[in-house]
Design a protein around this motif. Sequence first.
Motif: not given
Length: 553
Positions: A63-74
């Motif tokens: 979950t945390m990996d994906l949330l960080v990826r979302l922050a990066e993509e944003a």
Amino acid sequence: MPTDLHAWHTLQQHHSAIRDQHLRDWFAQEGGPDTGSARAARFTLEAAGLVLDYSKNRITAQTMDLLVRLAEEAGLQRRREAMFAGEHINATEDRAVLHVALRAAPDAGFQVDGKPVMPGVHDVLARMREFSQRVRGGEWTGHSGKTITDVVNLGIGGSDLGPRMVCRALAHLPTAATAGGTAPRVHFVSNVDGTELAETLAGLDPDRTLVIVCSKTFTTLETMANAHSTRQWFLDRGVPESELARHFVAVSTNLDAVRAFGIDPANMFEFWDWIGGRFSLWSSVGLSITLALGFEAFAELLAGGRDMDEHFRTAPLDRNMPVVLGMLGVWYRNFFGLPTSCMAPYATSLELFPAFLQQLEMESNGKSVRRDGSPVRTHTSPVVWGTAGTNGQHAYFQMIHQGSQIVPVDFVAPLTPPRGLPGHHAKLLANCFAQAEALMRGRTDEEVRAAGITDEARIPHLRFEGNRPSNTILMEGVTARALGALIALYEHRTFVQGVVWDINSFDQWGVELGKLLAKPIEQELRGGGGAAHDASTSTLIARARAALGGGQG
Ligand code: F6P
């Protein structure tokens, strides 16, 4: 569009896969029977003197990996650099957003529109230091030569909530006002309800009272009404008009309006349009803090904010406290669909922190359109609420434990008490940790039976589902430095969420319409001509007009 990002879709699938799993099981699985030590260690961060334990969240490492990826993509890193670079990221007001400069070292290179801002920031800080020392040292007196015993800060929103919260939080410092001491008592008046001003002024001696009119724009209805009434209060009590300058100072960006009100520009403490009201306590808006607690405490507060800025700017996203906290908020708001979040400071000193946070988060991120004006198409700011523990336990924690909707909670606890009586702090902390544990674990039917309950009909009432998320933030104590770090943590968390939602977190157009409509209604209440209203509003106005007797009030 945030919802079009690849990580957003992956998170939706991931949410479906894990939403029914229980935190209790994760703790049992990770790190040995019932200890969860690996989970607790993995999901704990330390920064700027704060500890964040986020292990009691509905998350896995993925979950945390994906949330960080979302922050990066944003585009978080790019937007963060744009803010620190002084770009006009507040596009609807065409302004830079540089509150981080207010707590930076003099040699920091912050610029707005190609001009260095640090000399101005430190000039104002030097004036605040000198002024606070003169007032607290008894050198600045009222018109009759008497020392100042009381300071009244007139301001609202960002010109009130921040300094009011800080003064309350740090009232235990040895430099704060004490009976017989030299530090003045500092009062805050915000509401246009005359009761607040009347009750505050009632106990004060005009000869010994200093007023700070604190308003970025110097046009805000509440503050200006209170300022004019206070001015009259001095005049009615025999302070000559020519001497009012000894009793009024201003904090503003609007020199002309300050002068027009009759405050000597020499007694104006400047700040700048690149400071948003709700991010302004670090500026001259903090003048009341310097008077209440001394300049050194204010400098410590700035240092704590600076520590958190450094961490936010440099730590990798997955070890970055504001990013982790911000993305957890996105996880609950957008993927679990949770409409509210609770701030529970386990410190009476921090009792005003939830109110401060309400403006910070809800005025910043309570938006429905993206930066380009198109709809966000997902939820933005949750409703933020809370009070100091343990009071909340005896009021609304029932709903948080057993209610029909999940409320993520942020527990904030100082490890040492600001002040207090022997034995209390262990009880306080025990309750804080127990609430988080109870929310996470719940209580199964078997546990209820094992506790000796034999009446099966009662078991559903005594069952706790658990699996209710919380963060726990530990502070070493309610020190100025730790408080500065805590405030900056939530400022940056708010920014992170605004980036993901692709909104402008730094304007507040939503407060304007009500202000506009109040003007004609006030005229009508005073007996003036009517504007067109709906039947409900017209009837309310008519009732109030009758009660006010035409022109009174
Ligand atoms: O009404 C909202 C608001 O503009 C806030 O954003 C601000 O903090 C508050 O009013 C006070 O504004 P001012 O400092 O200009 O009086």
